[in-house]
Design a protein around this motif. Structure first.
Motif, PDB file in Angstrom:
ATOM      1  N   UNK A 291       4.687  15.227  -2.956  1.00 26.32           N
ATOM      2  CA  UNK A 291       4.831  13.779  -2.779  1.00 26.32           C
ATOM      3  C   UNK A 291       3.904  13.267  -1.680  1.00 26.32           C
ATOM      4  N   UNK A 292       3.760  14.023  -0.593  1.00 28.47           N
ATOM      5  CA  UNK A 292       2.851  13.622   0.483  1.00 28.47           C
ATOM      6  C   UNK A 292       1.403  13.568  -0.007  1.00 28.47           C
ATOM      7  N   UNK A 293       1.035  14.543  -0.841  1.00 26.58           N
ATOM      8  CA  UNK A 293      -0.318  14.545  -1.399  1.00 26.58           C
ATOM      9  C   UNK A 293      -0.552  13.315  -2.266  1.00 26.58           C
ATOM     10  N   UNK A 294       0.428  13.006  -3.120  1.00 23.81           N
ATOM     11  CA  UNK A 294       0.308  11.817  -3.971  1.00 23.81           C
ATOM     12  C   UNK A 294       0.247  10.550  -3.133  1.00 23.81           C
ATOM     13  N   UNK A 295       1.048  10.496  -2.056  1.00 23.35           N
ATOM     14  CA  UNK A 295       1.039   9.320  -1.189  1.00 23.35           C
ATOM     15  C   UNK A 295      -0.318   9.157  -0.507  1.00 23.35           C
ATOM     16  N   UNK A 296      -0.885  10.260  -0.023  1.00 28.06           N
ATOM     17  CA  UNK A 296      -2.193  10.201   0.622  1.00 28.06           C
ATOM     18  C   UNK A 296      -3.262   9.730  -0.362  1.00 28.06           C
ATOM     19  N   UNK A 297      -3.181  10.218  -1.594  1.00 30.66           N
ATOM     20  CA  UNK A 297      -4.144   9.788  -2.612  1.00 30.66           C
ATOM     21  C   UNK A 297      -3.991   8.299  -2.919  1.00 30.66           C
ATOM     22  N   UNK A 298      -2.735   7.849  -2.971  1.00 35.75           N
ATOM     23  CA  UNK A 298      -2.485   6.422  -3.248  1.00 35.75           C
ATOM     24  C   UNK A 298      -3.004   5.551  -2.116  1.00 35.75           C
ATOM     25  N   UNK A 299      -2.767   5.976  -0.857  1.00 35.03           N
ATOM     26  CA  UNK A 299      -3.258   5.206   0.296  1.00 35.03           C
ATOM     27  C   UNK A 299      -4.783   5.156   0.289  1.00 35.03           C
ATOM     28  N   UNK A 300      -5.411   6.268  -0.007  1.00 38.01           N
ATOM     29  CA  UNK A 300      -6.879   6.289  -0.073  1.00 38.01           C
ATOM     30  C   UNK A 300      -7.413   5.361  -1.139  1.00 38.01           C
ATOM     31  N   UNK A 301      -6.728   5.367  -2.280  1.00 39.05           N
ATOM     32  CA  UNK A 301      -7.152   4.482  -3.368  1.00 39.05           C
ATOM     33  C   UNK A 301      -7.029   3.023  -2.962  1.00 39.05           C
ATOM     34  N   UNK A 302      -5.901   2.675  -2.297  1.00 41.13           N
ATOM     35  CA  UNK A 302      -5.708   1.298  -1.849  1.00 41.13           C
ATOM     36  C   UNK A 302      -6.758   0.899  -0.820  1.00 41.13           C
ATOM     37  N   UNK A 303      -7.059   1.799   0.094  1.00 43.10           N
ATOM     38  CA  UNK A 303      -8.079   1.488   1.096  1.00 43.10           C
ATOM     39  C   UNK A 303      -9.431   1.244   0.450  1.00 43.10           C
ATOM     40  N   UNK A 305      -9.884   0.125  -2.619  1.00 38.73           N
ATOM     41  CA  UNK A 305      -9.789  -1.158  -3.324  1.00 38.73           C
ATOM     42  C   UNK A 305      -9.916  -2.326  -2.363  1.00 38.73           C
ATOM     43  N   UNK A 306      -9.256  -2.207  -1.187  1.00 28.38           N
ATOM     44  CA  UNK A 306      -9.337  -3.284  -0.187  1.00 28.38           C
ATOM     45  C   UNK A 306     -10.762  -3.446   0.311  1.00 28.38           C
ATOM     46  N   UNK A 307     -11.381  -2.299   0.623  1.00 29.75           N
ATOM     47  CA  UNK A 307     -12.770  -2.361   1.103  1.00 29.75           C
ATOM     48  C   UNK A 307     -13.685  -2.964   0.040  1.00 29.75           C
ATOM     49  N   UNK A 309     -12.821  -5.193  -2.216  1.00 26.53           N
ATOM     50  CA  UNK A 309     -12.551  -6.633  -2.353  1.00 26.53           C
ATOM     51  C   UNK A 309     -13.102  -7.427  -1.190  1.00 26.53           C
ATOM     52  N   UNK A 310     -13.062  -6.891   0.006  1.00 29.47           N
ATOM     53  CA  UNK A 310     -13.538  -7.631   1.184  1.00 29.47           C
ATOM     54  C   UNK A 310     -15.052  -7.707   1.233  1.00 29.47           C
ATOM     55  N   UNK A 311     -15.690  -6.677   0.812  1.00 28.73           N
ATOM     56  CA  UNK A 311     -17.147  -6.663   0.855  1.00 28.73           C
ATOM     57  C   UNK A 311     -17.640  -6.188   2.209  1.00 28.73           C
ATOM     58  N   UNK A 312     -18.953  -6.322   2.460  1.00 27.80           N
ATOM     59  CA  UNK A 312     -19.520  -5.838   3.724  1.00 27.80           C
ATOM     60  C   UNK A 312     -19.061  -6.665   4.919  1.00 27.80           C
TER      61      UNK A 312
END
Length: 395
Positions: A291-303, A305-307, A309-312
């Motif tokens: 579960x921790x591995x999946x959570x880390x992967x999900x957080x990385x994916x969100x980061x 996606x956020x990066x 969307x925001x752009x440079x």
């Protein structure tokens, strides 16, 4: 003289006949009494999970009982006698196969339960001087060589193969208390209260006994009398010139201590339980790791996606190039704008970022920010909404 000699011959012949009959009878009697007793190899199966209806707890010691004649820890002797043709004879018998268990708490020095199970068919002679002969044993069991007149079993072992004594009440002796049994052991310490089942008859007994605790072991010694008639242990046919005692003296002794095999089995069971628990914990840890591995992967994916969307990031701003003041202009619907001066700093600009509310609200107001800045500076602060109009629902 001739008549005398004839009479003497007749007397001698009669005496010889009587002697022969006596010798023949003695031979038959000896053969009958010394006949072999059938050996019973069956053993009593003891249920150690429930002793006399008591279920042992973790702090209890449970010791299995077995006949001393089978290498066990328990001796049980049946003593009785008879008067035959004016001659007194006493006999001792025992059982080669018995079982049951005793439950006790050695630390608390307390007995919890006692159960003795006797396989009646295994009845045998005991001792040497007053040992019950094989013929008598076979007679009361209805086995072996049949006596004149056929079998006359006293023990109904076919329909009632076991005799059982069960007790869970052990009353400490009070001062000046009488045992109630003339054969009570000297210095008896307790009354063992329980039930005795024999030949299909059940009776409540209170048995005087000496109970001693030594270390992790307990010993019990007792002697008490029962009535044969009460349990119908009687001949079914009359015995000529014979009177058998109704009273039977039972003596019993046992020494019980923790069974090494049972202790090892108990430890093995506990180890198995701990291994099962450890396995479950290891499985839970593996699940948490997944579960921790999946959570880390999900957080990385969100980061990511956020990066995306925001752009440079915007270029750095030279704070020293900013003006010292700027003018806010606040306009209400149908009202003239209100202007006021504010000092200018990067922190102030950051705090001016407001969350966007619905621009369609009738109570909305407009906040506009106007600056006298070079075009390059305005461009550098485009991310701070220097020229945007921010609509909020309420002021």
């Amino acid at each position: 003289m001739k008549k005398f000699l004839v009479g003497a011959v007749i007397v001698i012949a009669l005496l010889a006949g009587v002697g022969g009959l006596a010798l023949g009878g003695l031979a038959l009697k000896t053969t009958f009494e010394n006949q072999a007793v059938s050996q019973v190899t069956a053993e009593v199966e003891s249920d150690l999970s429930s002793v006399a209806g008591y279920e042992p707890v973790e702090t209890d010691t449970v010791a299995e009982l077995k006949s001393e004649l089978a290498g066990g820890n328990t001796q049980l002797v049946w003593e009785t006698g008879k008067v035959q043709a004016g001659s007194r004879k006493d006999f001792d018998g025992t059982w080669t196969s018995l079982g049951g268990a005793v439950v006790f708490d050695a630390e608390a020095r307390a007995l919890k339960a006692l159960e003795v199970v006797i396989l009646i068919e295994s009845f045998n002679g005991y001792g040497t001087t007053e040992r019950a002969p094989g013929g008598l044993i076979n007679t009361v069991l209805g086995k072996g060589v049949a006596p004149p007149g056929g079998y006359d079993p006293w023990f109904d072992w076919v329909d009632h193969p076991e005799a059982i004594f069960a007790a869970t009440e052990f009353v400490a002796r009070e001062e000046d208390t009488e045992a109630g049994h003339p054969n009570a052991p000297e210095g008896w310490t307790h009354l063992i209260k329980g039930s005795f089942s024999l030949n299909g008859f059940d009776e409540e007994l209170a048995i005087p006994a000496v109970i001693k605790f030594e270390g992790d072991a307990v010993s019990i010694d007792t002697a008490f009398a029962i009535s044969r008639g009460t349990y119908s242990v009687v001949p079914k046919k009359p015995l000529p010139l014979t009177e058998v005692d109704d009273a039977v003296l039972l003596t019993a002794s046992l020494t019980a201590k923790p069974d090494a095999g049972l202790v090892i089995d108990g430890l093995a069971q506990k180890i198995g339980e701990l291994e099962t628990l450890l396995g479950a914990q290891q499985a839970s840890m593996a699940e948490l790791k997944t579960q921790n591995t999946l959570l880390a992967e999900t957080i990385g994916k969100l980061e990511r996606e956020i990066a995306k969307g925001i752009g440079p990031a915007a270029p750095a701003v030279d704070v020293d190039s900013l003006p010292k003041a700027y003018t806010d202009s606040i306009s209400y619907p149908g009202k003239d704008p209100i202007a006021f001066e504010n000092s200018l700093s990067l922190q102030a600009l950051s705090l001016r970022t407001l969350r966007t509310l619905s621009p369609n609200s009738p109570n909305s107001l407009s906040l506009s920010l106007s600056l006298s800045l070079p075009l390059q500076t305005l461009a550098n602060f485009s991310l701070h909404c220097l020229t945007s109009i921010i609509s909020i629902r309420e002021f």
